[in-house]
Each structure stands twice: as structure tokens, then as C-alpha cells.
Design a protein around this motif. Sequence first.
Motif, PDB file in Angstrom:
ATOM      1  N   VAL A 182       0.837  -1.204   0.000  1.00  0.00           N
ATOM      2  CA  VAL A 182       0.000   0.000   0.000  1.00  0.00           C
ATOM      3  C   VAL A 182       0.872   1.256   0.000  1.00  0.00           C
ATOM      4  O   VAL A 182       0.613   2.212  -0.742  1.00  0.00           O
ATOM      5  CB  VAL A 182      -0.957  -0.012   1.214  1.00  0.00           C
ATOM      6  CG1 VAL A 182      -1.542   1.372   1.469  1.00  0.00           C
ATOM      7  CG2 VAL A 182      -2.088  -1.011   0.982  1.00  0.00           C
ATOM      8  N   GLY A 185       2.216   1.565  -3.417  1.00  0.00           N
ATOM      9  CA  GLY A 185       1.268   1.602  -4.523  1.00  0.00           C
ATOM     10  C   GLY A 185       1.503   0.466  -5.499  1.00  0.00           C
ATOM     11  O   GLY A 185       1.339   0.627  -6.715  1.00  0.00           O
ATOM     12  N   ILE A 190      -1.096  -5.597  -3.704  1.00  0.00           N
ATOM     13  CA  ILE A 190      -2.287  -5.133  -2.983  1.00  0.00           C
ATOM     14  C   ILE A 190      -3.474  -6.017  -3.314  1.00  0.00           C
ATOM     15  O   ILE A 190      -4.213  -6.459  -2.424  1.00  0.00           O
ATOM     16  CB  ILE A 190      -2.604  -3.665  -3.333  1.00  0.00           C
ATOM     17  CG1 ILE A 190      -1.541  -2.733  -2.768  1.00  0.00           C
ATOM     18  CG2 ILE A 190      -3.987  -3.270  -2.798  1.00  0.00           C
ATOM     19  CD1 ILE A 190      -1.684  -1.290  -3.226  1.00  0.00           C
ATOM     20  N   TYR A 242     -13.712  -1.619  -4.433  1.00  0.00           N
ATOM     21  CA  TYR A 242     -12.297  -1.340  -4.186  1.00  0.00           C
ATOM     22  C   TYR A 242     -11.400  -2.089  -5.164  1.00  0.00           C
ATOM     23  O   TYR A 242     -10.338  -1.602  -5.548  1.00  0.00           O
ATOM     24  CB  TYR A 242     -11.910  -1.734  -2.756  1.00  0.00           C
ATOM     25  CG  TYR A 242     -12.669  -1.001  -1.662  1.00  0.00           C
ATOM     26  CD1 TYR A 242     -13.262   0.234  -1.904  1.00  0.00           C
ATOM     27  CD2 TYR A 242     -12.778  -1.551  -0.396  1.00  0.00           C
ATOM     28  CE1 TYR A 242     -13.956   0.892  -0.907  1.00  0.00           C
ATOM     29  CE2 TYR A 242     -13.462  -0.893   0.618  1.00  0.00           C
ATOM     30  CZ  TYR A 242     -14.055   0.325   0.353  1.00  0.00           C
ATOM     31  OH  TYR A 242     -14.734   0.964   1.346  1.00  0.00           O
ATOM     32  N   SER A 248      -7.475   2.616  -5.227  1.00  0.00           N
ATOM     33  CA  SER A 248      -7.108   1.574  -4.268  1.00  0.00           C
ATOM     34  C   SER A 248      -5.644   1.166  -4.392  1.00  0.00           C
ATOM     35  O   SER A 248      -5.104   0.556  -3.478  1.00  0.00           O
ATOM     36  CB  SER A 248      -7.990   0.340  -4.469  1.00  0.00           C
ATOM     37  OG  SER A 248      -9.348   0.631  -4.210  1.00  0.00           O
ATOM     38  N   TYR A 249      -5.029   1.493  -5.543  1.00  0.00           N
ATOM     39  CA  TYR A 249      -3.670   1.023  -5.813  1.00  0.00           C
ATOM     40  C   TYR A 249      -2.658   2.167  -5.880  1.00  0.00           C
ATOM     41  O   TYR A 249      -1.524   1.965  -6.314  1.00  0.00           O
ATOM     42  CB  TYR A 249      -3.660   0.210  -7.109  1.00  0.00           C
ATOM     43  CG  TYR A 249      -4.739  -0.836  -7.119  1.00  0.00           C
ATOM     44  CD1 TYR A 249      -4.636  -1.973  -6.317  1.00  0.00           C
ATOM     45  CD2 TYR A 249      -5.893  -0.666  -7.861  1.00  0.00           C
ATOM     46  CE1 TYR A 249      -5.649  -2.920  -6.270  1.00  0.00           C
ATOM     47  CE2 TYR A 249      -6.908  -1.614  -7.835  1.00  0.00           C
ATOM     48  CZ  TYR A 249      -6.780  -2.734  -7.034  1.00  0.00           C
ATOM     49  OH  TYR A 249      -7.789  -3.670  -6.992  1.00  0.00           O
ATOM     50  N   GLN A 254      -0.671   3.482   4.886  1.00  0.00           N
ATOM     51  CA  GLN A 254      -1.557   2.315   4.900  1.00  0.00           C
ATOM     52  C   GLN A 254      -2.894   2.559   5.588  1.00  0.00           C
ATOM     53  O   GLN A 254      -3.915   2.001   5.191  1.00  0.00           O
ATOM     54  CB  GLN A 254      -0.857   1.093   5.529  1.00  0.00           C
ATOM     55  CG  GLN A 254      -0.411   1.278   6.959  1.00  0.00           C
ATOM     56  CD  GLN A 254       1.042   1.658   7.044  1.00  0.00           C
ATOM     57  OE1 GLN A 254       1.561   2.317   6.144  1.00  0.00           O
ATOM     58  NE2 GLN A 254       1.711   1.254   8.121  1.00  0.00           N
ATOM     59  N   ASN A 257      -5.763   3.503   3.215  1.00  0.00           N
ATOM     60  CA  ASN A 257      -6.176   2.613   2.132  1.00  0.00           C
ATOM     61  C   ASN A 257      -7.519   1.952   2.437  1.00  0.00           C
ATOM     62  O   ASN A 257      -7.790   1.525   3.567  1.00  0.00           O
ATOM     63  CB  ASN A 257      -5.102   1.549   1.915  1.00  0.00           C
ATOM     64  CG  ASN A 257      -5.445   0.601   0.789  1.00  0.00           C
ATOM     65  OD1 ASN A 257      -6.078  -0.433   1.011  1.00  0.00           O
ATOM     66  ND2 ASN A 257      -5.030   0.941  -0.417  1.00  0.00           N
TER      67      ASN A 257
END
Length: 293
Positions: A182, A185, A190, A242, A248-249, A254, A257
Motif C-alpha cells: 500500500v 502503490g 495489494i 475497491y 485503491s492502488y 496504509q 487505504n
Amino acid sequence: MLTASLSNLLLKPDNHQQHNELLQEIGSYILTDILNHPLIVEDSMNISILLDGSTALGIVDDISDIDIILICREECYESITGRFERAGLIPEQSSLFVDVHLPGGKTGHYTLLRLSGLEQALLKGQMDWLWNASVSCIYHDPLDVKALFAQFLPLPPELLMSIRKNAYIDLRSAAKSLDNPVRRGAAFPILFQAVEVFKWALRCAITVEGYPYPYDKWLVPVAEQLPVGKRVLDCMNDFWLYLREDASYAAMYQEDNSFVKMEKRVRKVLLEELRLRGIEEPWLVEWWKYMEE
């Protein structure tokens, strides 16, 4: 036919008649095509026969198949498979796997398992067999497999606590493994870890209720039938959103997220439900100390 505690769990009210007719058709097939099979009949009283899988759970649709398991005494296994080998119905030195074709058109297969293998799987707490024991329909039982299952269902307290503990720790481990991806990215890590969080959250919810958890394909529909499972799914309503969101990416702290926030909501529910049951174990807090046990 004897049914287990979770058999018919997913049966819808409008499918009762269709499902009952299918179960009766399976029973007739077992009697005429399996117990009276020329390569099996001499050992028919050394074999118990179970139905598991989607049909035992109550699923009757065009996709589900018939999963029948034959359980035999140790001394009969080689002689039965040997007959099928000599008849050219299975390859040499292979396990028994025979196609099923019901008169009504449904298809599937039956397999052969040693009773000793089943006993060992249950003693070791193997989840696939604890689950099968929870949903199986027993059609023929000279080996008293029903009594064997009764030793493990409902789950004995020590085994249940171990399963709950392992599911909770695996959930925490999967959630912790989200942190670095997270912050970087890293989209694929993830994605992979978010799915693990989703799976372990549902598995843990089902074990909180006192049940073994099913194969992955049944996790959501089974959780939907159980109060704690419903609460966890309510926390995860936006999971699919998500998965598709570019945001989300993106690299971020963290705690910001969506997947991390979702896991914290889920964990709050699970901790509440566990503590309502009087469970205040140290692994609920310092979970990382118990990962290798």
C-alpha cells in the motif's frame, strides 16, 4: 439417508421438491449402479457411501455435479481398485475415479477412500474433511461413518479454539502484509493480499459461529447464512468496488487505504463476537507471536 448439520444449508425454498427428487434419484443410483456394480458388490458391506459437495449443500442447478465418496475398509481398497484396473476402467496404480450419469441427466463422479485415511484426516483437523463431515448425506453406512463424524461434530472445544485461533492469525498476517504494498502503490501485491484478507475474514467469521469453513467457492454463500458471517460481509460491502478503483492502488499511508480500513472494520466485529463468547486469548492482541504454532 442421514443428513449432516449443514446439509441443505444453501437450499432455497422453491427448490425443495427438485432437490428431494434429485436426492432420491442419487439414492436409486447408489443402490443399482454402485452397490450392485459387479466389481463392487462382493464388498458392498465393507463400504459406506456419502454424498458431499454442492448437491449436499442444497445447490440444484445446471452447473453443479454429483460428488459421491465411497469409504472402504483398509483391506478392501487394493482389491476393489485392482478389479477396476483389470477391467480397464481406471489406469494401473491410480485411485478410483468413476463417472456418474444419472437417468435424469445430471453427471458427476464417485471416488474411493480408505476408512483409515478418513480417520487420520479428521484426527489431524483437516478442514476439507471437517467440512465434508458437516454437509455430507450418508446413504449406506455399514462402517458407521456417522458415529465417526459425531466424534468431531460439533467441533470439540479444543479443536474449535485452534481453528479460530489459526483463522484469526492468518487474517491478521494477510492484513499486515498489505502495509508495504500500500505504501508503495504496488497494485498486484495489494490485489493479492486484499483477496487473502477477504477469504480469511470469512473463514474466521464462520469459525466464530462454531463451524468448519468450506472451500473458497462456498465462502460467501455460506457466510451469508450465518449471523457473524453477515456482519462481516456488511463490513465488506464495497470490496468489489475497491477491486476496480484505481485509487485503491495508489501509493499512500496504509491507514488511508480502503482495504486496510475494511479489515479494521471486520476485525472489530470479529473481536466483539469472540469476546461475547468469553474468548480473551493472548493471540487476539499479540497475534504475531503465535504464527508458527
